[in-house]
Design a protein around this motif. Structure first.
Motif, short mmCIF file in Angstrom:
data_model
loop_
_atom_site.label_atom_id
_atom_site.label_comp_id
_atom_site.label_asym_id
_atom_site.label_seq_id
_atom_site.Cartn_x
_atom_site.Cartn_y
_atom_site.Cartn_z
N PHE A 265 0.82 -1.21 0.00
CA PHE A 265 0.00 0.00 0.00
C PHE A 265 0.86 1.27 0.00
O PHE A 265 0.34 2.36 -0.20
N ALA A 266 2.17 1.12 0.24
CA ALA A 266 3.06 2.26 0.26
C ALA A 266 3.51 2.61 -1.16
O ALA A 266 3.78 1.73 -1.98
N ARG A 267 3.60 3.91 -1.41
CA ARG A 267 3.81 4.43 -2.76
C ARG A 267 4.97 3.79 -3.51
O ARG A 267 4.82 3.31 -4.63
N ARG B 284 5.21 -3.60 -5.28
CA ARG B 284 4.27 -3.24 -6.34
C ARG B 284 4.78 -3.66 -7.71
O ARG B 284 4.02 -4.10 -8.56
N LEU C 294 4.30 -7.28 -7.87
CA LEU C 294 2.87 -7.54 -8.14
C LEU C 294 2.58 -7.45 -9.63
O LEU C 294 1.86 -8.28 -10.18
N ASP C 295 3.14 -6.43 -10.29
CA ASP C 295 2.91 -6.27 -11.72
C ASP C 295 3.41 -7.49 -12.49
O ASP C 295 2.78 -7.96 -13.43
N ARG D 273 -2.50 -4.85 -10.58
CA ARG D 273 -1.96 -4.31 -9.33
C ARG D 273 -3.01 -3.56 -8.52
O ARG D 273 -3.12 -3.75 -7.30
N TRP D 274 -3.78 -2.71 -9.19
CA TRP D 274 -4.74 -1.86 -8.46
C TRP D 274 -5.93 -2.67 -7.97
O TRP D 274 -6.49 -2.40 -6.91
N LEU E 204 -4.88 -4.31 -4.75
CA LEU E 204 -4.82 -3.40 -3.61
C LEU E 204 -6.21 -2.94 -3.18
O LEU E 204 -6.49 -2.83 -1.98
N ALA F 6 -7.85 -3.75 0.34
CA ALA F 6 -8.21 -2.57 1.15
C ALA F 6 -9.64 -2.66 1.66
O ALA F 6 -9.96 -2.18 2.76
N LYS G 219 -5.64 5.27 1.44
CA LYS G 219 -5.07 3.97 1.86
C LYS G 219 -4.12 3.43 0.80
O LYS G 219 -3.09 2.83 1.12
N ILE G 220 -4.49 3.59 -0.48
CA ILE G 220 -3.68 3.07 -1.59
C ILE G 220 -2.83 4.21 -2.11
O ILE G 220 -3.18 4.91 -3.06
N GLU G 221 -1.67 4.39 -1.51
CA GLU G 221 -0.81 5.54 -1.84
C GLU G 221 -0.46 5.56 -3.32
O GLU G 221 -0.09 4.53 -3.89
N GLY G 222 -0.56 6.76 -3.90
CA GLY G 222 -0.07 6.93 -5.26
C GLY G 222 -1.08 6.60 -6.34
O GLY G 222 -0.80 6.80 -7.53
#
Lengths: 118, 118
Positions: A8-10, A15, A18-19, B24-25, B28, B32, B46-49
């Protein structure tokens, strides 16, 4: 300071991972290799519709990530085989659960889409 | 004739579902929402960026697939909440396993990439 990875961090590296592991072709290649090493042509015929370009690109990315090894056997013509590493094998369980879920729920999701659009 | 879904088959609908749930999204957002309904602004923080545009698009796709519901409460100003459906809740286990794997192995995969490129 919390250094644990957090998707969840930018800027968390997870991430990018994950992709990679969520990619359709990654899922199919990793599952295709679950029974052992395969050659490029074998992967290509097992994964219907994948273009040689996308198969090459995805295999290179998987190699770079340490999920797949590429071995060249000194034969004439040279034989090239792709195989899951231990890390790739570790990914198999979660990735195959995603594939099975997609297959089990595909009809329902297609029906939901049609109802929504109709 | 085999009518069972098969993600290795060229035109199988499960491939489209794979694209959705591997995104990815999507991962998340679904994770979330695991603790209950959230508003757009809560998801966004919560979902940064995540950009508002991508969050909107992904929520609409999840709604269309029947994985998320959108409820408008008649307040002033109107309150809009997003919540997992039963189908979305069913997806939570496999999708969260993917997120956890990505977090647990992110450092190793980044190291593999650096070794490969170096």
């Amino acid at each position: 300071m919390d250094l644990a990875p957090d998707a969840f961090a930018r800027d968390c590296a997870s991430r990018v991972v994950l992709d990679r592991i969520g990619d359709r072709w990654t899922v199919l290649i990793v599952v295709a290799l679950s029974d052992g090493a395969l050659r490029f042509s074998q992967l290509r015929s097992k994964i219907e519709g994948i273009t040689p370009k996308v198969l090459t690109q995805t295999l290179r990315a998987l190699e770079r990530d340490g999920l797949v090894t590429r071995t060249v056997f000194a034969e004439v013509p040279p034989r090239v085989e792709y195989e899951l590493t231990d890390l790739g094998r570790d990914l198999l369980a979660p990735i195959d659960a995603i594939r099975v879920w997609a297959e089990d729920h595909a009809a329902r999701i297609v029906a939901n889409r049609e109802r929504h659009d109709g």
